[in-house]
Design a protein around this motif. Structure first.
Motif, PDB file in Angstrom:
ATOM      1  N   PHE A 125      46.003 -17.816 -39.761  1.00  0.00           N
ATOM      2  CA  PHE A 125      44.619 -18.430 -39.752  1.00  0.00           C
ATOM      3  C   PHE A 125      43.858 -17.785 -38.517  1.00  0.00           C
ATOM      4  CE2 PHE A 125      47.860 -21.219 -38.024  1.00  0.00           C
ATOM      5  CZ  PHE A 125      47.533 -21.236 -36.549  1.00  0.00           C
ATOM      6  N   GLY A 126      42.353 -18.013 -38.538  1.00  0.00           N
ATOM      7  CA  GLY A 126      41.552 -17.025 -37.604  1.00  0.00           C
ATOM      8  C   GLY A 126      41.808 -17.705 -36.147  1.00  0.00           C
ATOM      9  N   ALA A 127      40.440 -18.119 -35.497  1.00  0.00           N
ATOM     10  CA  ALA A 127      40.602 -18.480 -34.126  1.00  0.00           C
ATOM     11  C   ALA A 127      40.860 -20.218 -34.158  1.00  0.00           C
ATOM     12  CB  ALA A 127      38.917 -18.293 -33.709  1.00  0.00           C
ATOM     13  N   ALA A 128      40.884 -20.798 -35.347  1.00  0.00           N
ATOM     14  CA  ALA A 128      41.203 -22.096 -35.308  1.00  0.00           C
ATOM     15  C   ALA A 128      41.784 -22.565 -36.516  1.00  0.00           C
ATOM     16  CB  ALA A 128      39.957 -22.948 -35.158  1.00  0.00           C
ATOM     17  N   GLN A 129      42.811 -23.213 -36.487  1.00  0.00           N
ATOM     18  CA  GLN A 129      43.607 -23.750 -37.725  1.00  0.00           C
ATOM     19  C   GLN A 129      43.028 -25.083 -38.041  1.00  0.00           C
ATOM     20  OE1 GLN A 129      47.510 -25.248 -37.258  1.00  0.00           O
ATOM     21  NE2 GLN A 129      47.992 -24.879 -39.632  1.00  0.00           N
ATOM     22  N   VAL A 130      42.795 -25.388 -39.398  1.00  0.00           N
ATOM     23  CA  VAL A 130      42.366 -26.511 -39.701  1.00  0.00           C
ATOM     24  C   VAL A 130      43.167 -27.305 -40.794  1.00  0.00           C
ATOM     25  CG1 VAL A 130      40.406 -27.742 -41.277  1.00  0.00           C
ATOM     26  CG2 VAL A 130      39.804 -25.668 -39.651  1.00  0.00           C
ATOM     27  N   ARG A 131      43.491 -28.817 -40.521  1.00  0.00           N
ATOM     28  CA  ARG A 131      44.106 -29.429 -41.226  1.00  0.00           C
ATOM     29  C   ARG A 131      43.158 -30.392 -41.907  1.00  0.00           C
ATOM     30  NH1 ARG A 131      49.832 -29.285 -40.659  1.00  0.00           N
ATOM     31  NH2 ARG A 131      50.353 -28.249 -38.813  1.00  0.00           N
ATOM     32  N   GLN A 132      43.275 -30.816 -43.097  1.00  0.00           N
ATOM     33  CA  GLN A 132      42.622 -31.782 -43.717  1.00  0.00           C
ATOM     34  C   GLN A 132      43.318 -32.835 -44.504  1.00  0.00           C
ATOM     35  OE1 GLN A 132      39.298 -29.492 -45.672  1.00  0.00           O
ATOM     36  NE2 GLN A 132      40.734 -28.912 -47.266  1.00  0.00           N
ATOM     37  N   SER A 133      42.712 -34.067 -45.017  1.00  0.00           N
ATOM     38  CA  SER A 133      43.264 -34.865 -45.841  1.00  0.00           C
ATOM     39  C   SER A 133      42.387 -35.832 -46.413  1.00  0.00           C
ATOM     40  CB  SER A 133      44.330 -35.889 -45.107  1.00  0.00           C
ATOM     41  OG  SER A 133      44.833 -36.698 -45.834  1.00  0.00           O
ATOM     42  N   TYR A 134      42.473 -36.028 -47.735  1.00  0.00           N
ATOM     43  CA  TYR A 134      41.546 -37.082 -48.457  1.00  0.00           C
ATOM     44  C   TYR A 134      42.323 -38.108 -48.945  1.00  0.00           C
ATOM     45  CZ  TYR A 134      38.900 -32.578 -49.316  1.00  0.00           C
ATOM     46  OH  TYR A 134      38.188 -31.429 -49.001  1.00  0.00           O
ATOM     47  N   LEU A 135      41.687 -39.208 -48.704  1.00  0.00           N
ATOM     48  CA  LEU A 135      42.461 -40.513 -48.880  1.00  0.00           C
ATOM     49  C   LEU A 135      41.624 -41.203 -49.867  1.00  0.00           C
ATOM     50  CD1 LEU A 135      43.208 -41.705 -45.294  1.00  0.00           C
ATOM     51  CD2 LEU A 135      44.598 -40.628 -46.684  1.00  0.00           C
ATOM     52  N   ALA A 136      42.257 -41.874 -51.062  1.00  0.00           N
ATOM     53  CA  ALA A 136      41.384 -42.466 -52.016  1.00  0.00           C
ATOM     54  C   ALA A 136      41.879 -43.779 -52.258  1.00  0.00           C
ATOM     55  CB  ALA A 136      41.614 -41.603 -53.168  1.00  0.00           C
ATOM     56  N   ALA A 137      40.971 -44.820 -52.271  1.00  0.00           N
ATOM     57  CA  ALA A 137      41.469 -46.234 -52.421  1.00  0.00           C
ATOM     58  C   ALA A 137      40.377 -46.775 -53.287  1.00  0.00           C
ATOM     59  CB  ALA A 137      41.392 -47.057 -51.015  1.00  0.00           C
ATOM     60  N   GLY A 138      40.770 -46.962 -54.592  1.00  0.00           N
ATOM     61  CA  GLY A 138      39.491 -47.513 -55.493  1.00  0.00           C
ATOM     62  C   GLY A 138      38.500 -46.474 -55.443  1.00  0.00           C
ATOM     63  N   ASP A 139      37.249 -46.916 -55.148  1.00  0.00           N
ATOM     64  CA  ASP A 139      35.910 -46.026 -55.308  1.00  0.00           C
ATOM     65  C   ASP A 139      35.665 -45.564 -54.036  1.00  0.00           C
ATOM     66  OD1 ASP A 139      35.097 -48.381 -54.176  1.00  0.00           O
ATOM     67  OD2 ASP A 139      33.462 -48.470 -55.464  1.00  0.00           O
ATOM     68  N   THR A 140      36.550 -45.593 -53.080  1.00  0.00           N
ATOM     69  CA  THR A 140      36.248 -45.173 -51.688  1.00  0.00           C
ATOM     70  C   THR A 140      37.130 -43.999 -51.394  1.00  0.00           C
ATOM     71  OG1 THR A 140      35.845 -47.372 -50.875  1.00  0.00           O
ATOM     72  CG2 THR A 140      36.284 -45.670 -49.126  1.00  0.00           C
ATOM     73  N   VAL A 141      36.581 -42.868 -50.859  1.00  0.00           N
ATOM     74  CA  VAL A 141      37.085 -41.637 -50.538  1.00  0.00           C
ATOM     75  C   VAL A 141      36.881 -41.249 -49.066  1.00  0.00           C
ATOM     76  CG1 VAL A 141      37.410 -39.116 -50.923  1.00  0.00           C
ATOM     77  CG2 VAL A 141      37.037 -40.676 -52.836  1.00  0.00           C
ATOM     78  N   ALA A 142      38.045 -41.020 -48.239  1.00  0.00           N
ATOM     79  CA  ALA A 142      37.974 -40.622 -46.910  1.00  0.00           C
ATOM     80  C   ALA A 142      38.324 -39.365 -46.946  1.00  0.00           C
ATOM     81  CB  ALA A 142      38.616 -41.639 -46.023  1.00  0.00           C
ATOM     82  N   LEU A 143      37.686 -38.671 -45.611  1.00  0.00           N
ATOM     83  CA  LEU A 143      38.063 -37.208 -45.488  1.00  0.00           C
ATOM     84  C   LEU A 143      38.438 -37.246 -44.039  1.00  0.00           C
ATOM     85  CD1 LEU A 143      38.269 -34.206 -45.968  1.00  0.00           C
ATOM     86  CD2 LEU A 143      35.913 -34.027 -45.330  1.00  0.00           C
ATOM     87  N   ILE A 144      39.549 -36.839 -43.455  1.00  0.00           N
ATOM     88  CA  ILE A 144      40.055 -36.405 -42.297  1.00  0.00           C
ATOM     89  C   ILE A 144      40.191 -34.993 -42.128  1.00  0.00           C
ATOM     90  CG2 ILE A 144      41.735 -36.924 -40.448  1.00  0.00           C
ATOM     91  CD1 ILE A 144      42.668 -39.354 -42.299  1.00  0.00           C
ATOM     92  N   VAL A 145      39.521 -34.669 -40.912  1.00  0.00           N
ATOM     93  CA  VAL A 145      39.668 -33.073 -40.548  1.00  0.00           C
ATOM     94  C   VAL A 145      39.894 -33.135 -39.236  1.00  0.00           C
ATOM     95  CG1 VAL A 145      38.244 -31.146 -40.423  1.00  0.00           C
ATOM     96  CG2 VAL A 145      37.935 -32.588 -42.077  1.00  0.00           C
ATOM     97  N   GLN A 146      41.015 -32.201 -38.707  1.00  0.00           N
ATOM     98  CA  GLN A 146      41.339 -31.766 -37.255  1.00  0.00           C
ATOM     99  C   GLN A 146      41.529 -30.455 -37.471  1.00  0.00           C
ATOM    100  OE1 GLN A 146      44.912 -33.792 -36.271  1.00  0.00           O
ATOM    101  NE2 GLN A 146      43.694 -35.831 -35.844  1.00  0.00           N
ATOM    102  N   SER A 147      40.790 -29.908 -36.487  1.00  0.00           N
ATOM    103  CA  SER A 147      40.876 -28.458 -36.090  1.00  0.00           C
ATOM    104  C   SER A 147      41.332 -28.184 -34.527  1.00  0.00           C
ATOM    105  CB  SER A 147      39.787 -27.539 -36.332  1.00  0.00           C
ATOM    106  OG  SER A 147      38.681 -28.077 -35.600  1.00  0.00           O
ATOM    107  N   ARG A 148      41.837 -26.939 -34.226  1.00  0.00           N
ATOM    108  CA  ARG A 148      42.409 -26.689 -33.132  1.00  0.00           C
ATOM    109  C   ARG A 148      41.949 -25.185 -32.613  1.00  0.00           C
ATOM    110  NH1 ARG A 148      47.930 -28.203 -29.956  1.00  0.00           N
ATOM    111  NH2 ARG A 148      47.166 -27.611 -27.899  1.00  0.00           N
TER     112      ARG A 148
END
Length: 61
Positions: A15-38
């Motif tokens: 990966f380049g200058a920063a690594q990124v981790r992401q997660s999508y969470l789905a519950a019914g009609d709700t979607v959450a996005l979690i992003v962490q980079s370093r």
């Protein structure tokens, strides 16, 4: 958690200058996005990201 779905992704090496981790969470009609980079060669720590995903999943479920 019952009724929720998690999709987790981590940027693969090399990966380049920063690594990124992401997660999508789905519950019914709700979607959450979690992003962490370093910036730097070490990348994002797996355990703190995993804990964040679990806690947010519990809040949605």
């Amino acid at each position: 958690m019952a009724g929720t779905t998690a999709y987790v992704f981590a940027e693969a090496k090399p990966f380049g200058a920063a690594q990124v981790r992401q997660s999508y969470l789905a519950a019914g009609d709700t979607v959450a996005l979690i992003v962490q980079s370093r910036k730097g060669g070490g990348g994002t720590p797996r355990v703190p990201f995993h804990q964040t995903v679990i806690l947010q999943n519990q809040l949605l479920g």
